[in-house]
Scaffold this active site. Structure first.
Site: not given
Ligand code: NAP
Ligand code: MG
Length: 488
Positions: A194, A268, A302, A399
């Site tokens: 997804k 992650e 991240c 963050e």
């Molecule tokens: P996010 O809001 O947590 O979303 C990540 C993914 O999860 C998206 O595909 C999102 O869908 C989906 N999602 C949202 N709510 C969910 C739920 N209740 N159950 C299952 N999936 C759900 O994060 P983001 O804003 O996209 O990305 C930024 C974050 O990613 C930052 O905190 C960053 O630090 C972290 N990140 C970490 C790494 C690492 O390797 N540690 C690498 C890259 C990014 P939608 O967005 O489509 O709604």
């Protein structure tokens, strides 16, 4: 996009000539279906959502929204492919498919880079030189492991798990998909992926590549949608493993959802990396590393070096050099090859960043922004730094996920270790010093999964990546990245 989006280059005093990458060679559909069982399938929900270009606010394509029924179809297709074909196939044969996907990605690298930049707002220089080559490199690397798992884990008889549900964020869309799909396939699992709602297009192009590679139907399924679609993948009873990259908030929801089930999980999550400059460091090189760590890709990383600690004796010099370099950053059209800082990924993310700028000022921080112009349309944030901060400030602790740097000072090694570790996160860090012994002393005491010495944001498929504390658990990449997809 107007040509005036190019900022003045203060080094030369001249405007840079626009050098936009052509979009004439890319092929995109107006509407995308779900990729299930090797076919393009209309969503049961009947719903589609628009994915836009955040640099222009223009719609690029409509994308299917998968509901629980669609996710169920995808999991069933993945299970069938696992039982009938993929788990029975000799590992060397599986490896050949993964190699083929890697080569096709290389062949289409330019198209993928342009689409990544249009869909997410990141500079073409980055998608062209980092995202796409690294994504292909992960497939090449894991293809090599497919028939060598017994050598990776001698005498342990590794076995695949079954169906892996994978959820990716918007900051490195294709690369995150590669980090997840390649090791899953190499270890003999099938996949339901997804991608993030705002950046689904390169995952859908990857589905086309997967079709072209002849990978058996159902081995990889791609279901687009928002958070609810991700939750449907997480909660599906017939998924054996969840691999999630995203925010710590959603990571916690997922951990709760899988508690008490047999599902394996890797998370992650977010970060608040410390970049530490000692007085004996090569300062120009260090400043370039700081800039790379927080402003390239708009801080949508991240492991972004979002906290800077400068040894007091070189504080004035470093701050002056940093501000000078900020002024020469080119902010604007992400498709322009000169651009350093592209568009913020979405309106929501821009609002989040603006809110943090407000909080930073309210808390007494002193804000400095580069003196560049930004385009009228699209979502933009000027490279920003804050000084006059204290450890408890929210912009030091939380963050932001934008081009915002929190600058602080230190005097001694023990002081900076304590400050660097004073965060709920522990994903990455950077140390700049002339002394190897100092570097190793610090890396041994810092609670961060990845620590770069005299460089920043360097990635390689052979190297494991992952966090401590609220940055999650499990490792992706390298030999370590195979383990979460295996049972012994
Ligand atoms: P996010 O809001 O947590 O979303 C990540 C993914 O999860 C998206 O595909 C999102 O869908 C989906 N999602 C949202 N709510 C969910 C739920 N209740 N159950 C299952 N999936 C759900 O994060 P983001 O804003 O996209 O990305 C930024 C974050 O990613 C930052 O905190 C960053 O630090 C972290 N990140 C970490 C790494 C690492 O390797 N540690 C690498 C890259 C990014 P939608 O967005 O489509 O709604
Ligand atoms: Mg988009």
């Amino acid at each position: 996009m107007s040509k005036k989006t190019i900022a003045i280059n203060f080094d030369t005093g001249w405007d840079l000539n626009p050098a936009p990458e052509s979009t004439s060679h890319i092929q995109l559909n107006e509407q995308y279906q779900l990729f299930i069982g090797g076919k393009w399938v209309k969503p049961e929900s009947g719903k589609y959502f628009a994915t836009i270009n955040p640099a222009t606010e223009e719609k690029i394509a409509m994308v299917a929204e998968a509901n629980e029924k669609d996710v169920d179809k995808a999991v069933k297709a993945a299970r069938k492919a696992y039982n009938d074909v993929w788990s029975k196939m000799p590992a060397a044969e599986r490896g050949k498919y993964i190699y083929r996907i890697a080569r096709l990605m290389q062949e289409k690298a330019r198209e993928l880079a342009v689409i990544e930049t249009m869909d997410g707002g990141k500079p073409i220089r980055e998608s062209r030189d980092i995202d796409i080559p690294l994504a292909a490199a992960h497939f090449f690397y894991y293809a090599g492991w497919a028939d060598k798992l017994n050598y990776a884990f001698p005498n342990r008889h590794p076995q695949s798990l079954g169906v892996a549900g994978q959820i990716t964020p918007w900051n490195f869309p294709l690369l995150m998909a590669a980090w997840k799909i390649a090791p899953a396939l190499a270890t003999g699992n099938t996949v339901v992926l997804k991608p993030a709602e705002t950046t689904p297009l390169t995952a859908l192009k990857l589905a086309e590549i997967i079709q072209e590679s002849g990978l058996p139907d159902g081995v990889v399924n791609i279901v687009t949608g928002a958070g609810a679609t991700g939750a449907a993948v997480v909660n599906h009873k017939d998924v054996d493993k969840i691999a999630f990259t995203g925010s710590t908030g959603v990571g916690k929801i997922i951990q709760n959802a899988v508690a008490g089930t047999n599902k394996k999980v890797t998370l992650e999550l977010g970060g608040k990396a410390a970049n530490i400059i000692f007085e004996d460091a090569a300062l120009d090189q260090a400043v370039e590393g700081i800039i790379n760590g927080i402003y390239f890709n708009q801080g949508h990383v991240c492991c972004a070096g979002s906290r800077l600690f400068v040894q007091e004796s070189v504080y004035d010099t470093v701050l002056r050099k940093l501000k000078d370099r900020m002024e020469s950053l080119v902010v604007g059209n992400p498709l322009d090859k000169n651009t350093d800082v592209g568009a913020i990924n979405s309106k929501e993310q821009l609002a989040t960043i603006h809110n943090y700028l407000k909080i930073g000022k309210q808390e007494g921080g002193e804000m400095y922004q580069s003196n560049c112009s930004t385009p009228k349309k699209g979502y933009w944030c000027k490279p920003t730094l804050f000084t006059n901060l204290s450890q408890s400030n929210r912009i030091v602790q939380e963050e932001i996920f934008g081009p915002v740097l929190a600058v602080q000072t230190f005097r001694t090694v023990s002081e900076v270790i304590e400050k660097a570790n004073n965060t709920p996160f522990g994903l990455s860090a950077g140390v700049w010093t002339d002394k190897g012994s100092k570097l190793f002393n610090l890396t041994a005491q810092m609670r961060a999964g990845i620590i770069w010495g005299n460089t920043y944001n360097k990635f390689d498929p052979t190297s494991p990546f992952g966090g401590y504390k609220e940055s999650g658990f499990g490792r992706e990449g390298g030999l370590h990245g195979l383990k979460p997809y295996l049972k012994f």
